[in-house]
Scaffold this motif. Structure first.
Motif, PDB file in Angstrom:
ATOM      1  N   ARG A  11     -28.266 -28.912 -11.240  1.00 28.47           N
ATOM      2  CA  ARG A  11     -27.368 -27.815 -11.619  1.00 28.47           C
ATOM      3  C   ARG A  11     -26.138 -27.833 -10.716  1.00 28.47           C
ATOM      4  NH1 ARG A  11     -27.332 -21.957 -10.578  1.00 28.47           N
ATOM      5  NH2 ARG A  11     -25.966 -21.094 -12.171  1.00 28.47           N
ATOM      6  N   ASN A  12     -24.986 -28.161 -11.305  1.00 24.74           N
ATOM      7  CA  ASN A  12     -23.720 -28.195 -10.581  1.00 24.74           C
ATOM      8  C   ASN A  12     -22.784 -27.138 -11.149  1.00 24.74           C
ATOM      9  OD1 ASN A  12     -24.738 -30.445  -9.283  1.00 24.74           O
ATOM     10  ND2 ASN A  12     -23.660 -31.893 -10.596  1.00 24.74           N
ATOM     11  N   VAL A  13     -22.035 -26.479 -10.233  1.00 23.73           N
ATOM     12  CA  VAL A  13     -21.055 -25.475 -10.643  1.00 23.73           C
ATOM     13  C   VAL A  13     -19.750 -25.718  -9.885  1.00 23.73           C
ATOM     14  CG1 VAL A  13     -22.797 -23.722 -11.187  1.00 23.73           C
ATOM     15  CG2 VAL A  13     -21.832 -23.815  -8.893  1.00 23.73           C
ATOM     16  N   ARG A  14     -18.679 -25.112 -10.376  1.00 27.83           N
ATOM     17  CA  ARG A  14     -17.406 -25.195  -9.664  1.00 27.83           C
ATOM     18  C   ARG A  14     -17.424 -24.201  -8.514  1.00 27.83           C
ATOM     19  NH1 ARG A  14     -14.647 -29.389  -9.769  1.00 27.83           N
ATOM     20  NH2 ARG A  14     -12.686 -28.343  -9.561  1.00 27.83           N
TER      21      ARG A  14
ATOM     22  N   THR B 208     -16.860 -29.501  -7.008  1.00 33.58           N
ATOM     23  CA  THR B 208     -18.122 -29.349  -7.734  1.00 33.58           C
ATOM     24  C   THR B 208     -19.236 -29.223  -6.696  1.00 33.58           C
ATOM     25  OG1 THR B 208     -17.283 -30.696  -9.533  1.00 33.58           O
ATOM     26  CG2 THR B 208     -19.657 -30.408  -9.428  1.00 33.58           C
ATOM     27  N   VAL B 209     -20.084 -28.205  -6.860  1.00 30.50           N
ATOM     28  CA  VAL B 209     -21.128 -27.904  -5.873  1.00 30.50           C
ATOM     29  C   VAL B 209     -22.497 -27.980  -6.548  1.00 30.50           C
ATOM     30  CG1 VAL B 209     -21.971 -26.183  -4.228  1.00 30.50           C
ATOM     31  CG2 VAL B 209     -19.522 -26.353  -4.694  1.00 30.50           C
ATOM     32  N   ARG B 210     -23.431 -28.653  -5.864  1.00 37.39           N
ATOM     33  CA  ARG B 210     -24.809 -28.722  -6.346  1.00 37.39           C
ATOM     34  C   ARG B 210     -25.538 -27.498  -5.788  1.00 37.39           C
ATOM     35  NH1 ARG B 210     -26.332 -33.927  -5.274  1.00 37.39           N
ATOM     36  NH2 ARG B 210     -25.729 -34.392  -7.399  1.00 37.39           N
ATOM     37  N   VAL B 211     -25.878 -26.552  -6.675  1.00 37.45           N
ATOM     38  CA  VAL B 211     -26.555 -25.331  -6.234  1.00 37.45           C
ATOM     39  C   VAL B 211     -28.060 -25.402  -6.441  1.00 37.45           C
ATOM     40  CG1 VAL B 211     -24.561 -23.824  -6.491  1.00 37.45           C
ATOM     41  CG2 VAL B 211     -26.044 -24.217  -8.453  1.00 37.45           C
ATOM     42  N   ALA B 212     -28.519 -26.332  -7.252  1.00 36.45           N
ATOM     43  CA  ALA B 212     -29.954 -26.550  -7.473  1.00 36.45           C
ATOM     44  C   ALA B 212     -30.099 -27.968  -8.029  1.00 36.45           C
ATOM     45  CB  ALA B 212     -30.502 -25.520  -8.468  1.00 36.45           C
ATOM     46  N   PRO B 213     -31.281 -28.536  -7.949  1.00 32.44           N
ATOM     47  CA  PRO B 213     -31.453 -29.882  -8.507  1.00 32.44           C
ATOM     48  C   PRO B 213     -31.052 -29.914  -9.987  1.00 32.44           C
ATOM     49  CG  PRO B 213     -33.350 -29.294  -7.180  1.00 32.44           C
ATOM     50  CD  PRO B 213     -32.494 -28.059  -7.298  1.00 32.44           C
TER      51      PRO B 213
END
Length: 154
Positions: free
Chosen positions: A142-145, A135-140
């Motif tokens: 907002r997490n995506v795989r 799981t990656v935090r791409v914005a405050p």
């Protein structure tokens, strides 16, 4: 009528007509057949042991898995990978590159002094890749795989 004798005659038969066998005649095997059977079993065990030895885990694969574990541990906060925490990763005796890919973006950290890419690969180098979904935090908020990948050169 005379009673039948159970004693064998010269031909090895009794009056009942059946042949008698001594204990030496039972379970006798030809020496050549026994030798062939033992050879086949030894050959099969040798082939099995060789195949089992080749099927074991590769040392370089373990290096890539260790680099991936270390990268994930250093980049994660609360189980979520943060790309801003990427930095150089060192693995003794190897050159290592760690790549994070998520939401159409890619981040790279390499152990080579020549930035920004991974070290040059010669055809004689062993290259091993280990990767896993994270799981990656791409914005405050907002997490995506995404995919975290470690590449190790020997």
């Amino acid at each position: 009528m005379a009673p039948r004798s159970t004693e064998p005659d010269a031909a090895g038969t009794t009056d009942a007509g059946s042949a008698s066998f001594s204990t030496a005649d039972r379970a006798a095997v030809e020496p050549l057949a026994a030798l062939v059977a033992v050879s086949v079993v030894a050959l099969a065990l040798g082939l099995y042991a060789g195949a089992l030895g080749d099927a074991g885990p590769d040392e370089s694969r373990a290096d890539a898995e260790a680099a991936l574990d270390r990268a994930e541990r250093e980049m994660s906060v609360g189980g979520v990978v943060e790309p801003s925490r990427m930095r150089e990763f060192e693995a003794p005796g190897t050159a290592t590159a760690v790549e994070l890919e998520a939401d159409g973006e890619r981040w790279l950290a390499a152990s080579s002094p020549r930035a920004p890419g991974p070290p040059a690969v010669r055809s004689s180098d062993a290259v091993v890749i280990a990767e896993r979904r994270v799981t990656v935090r791409v914005a405050p908020g907002r997490n995506v795989r995404g995919t975290l990948r470690a590449v190790v050169w020997r």
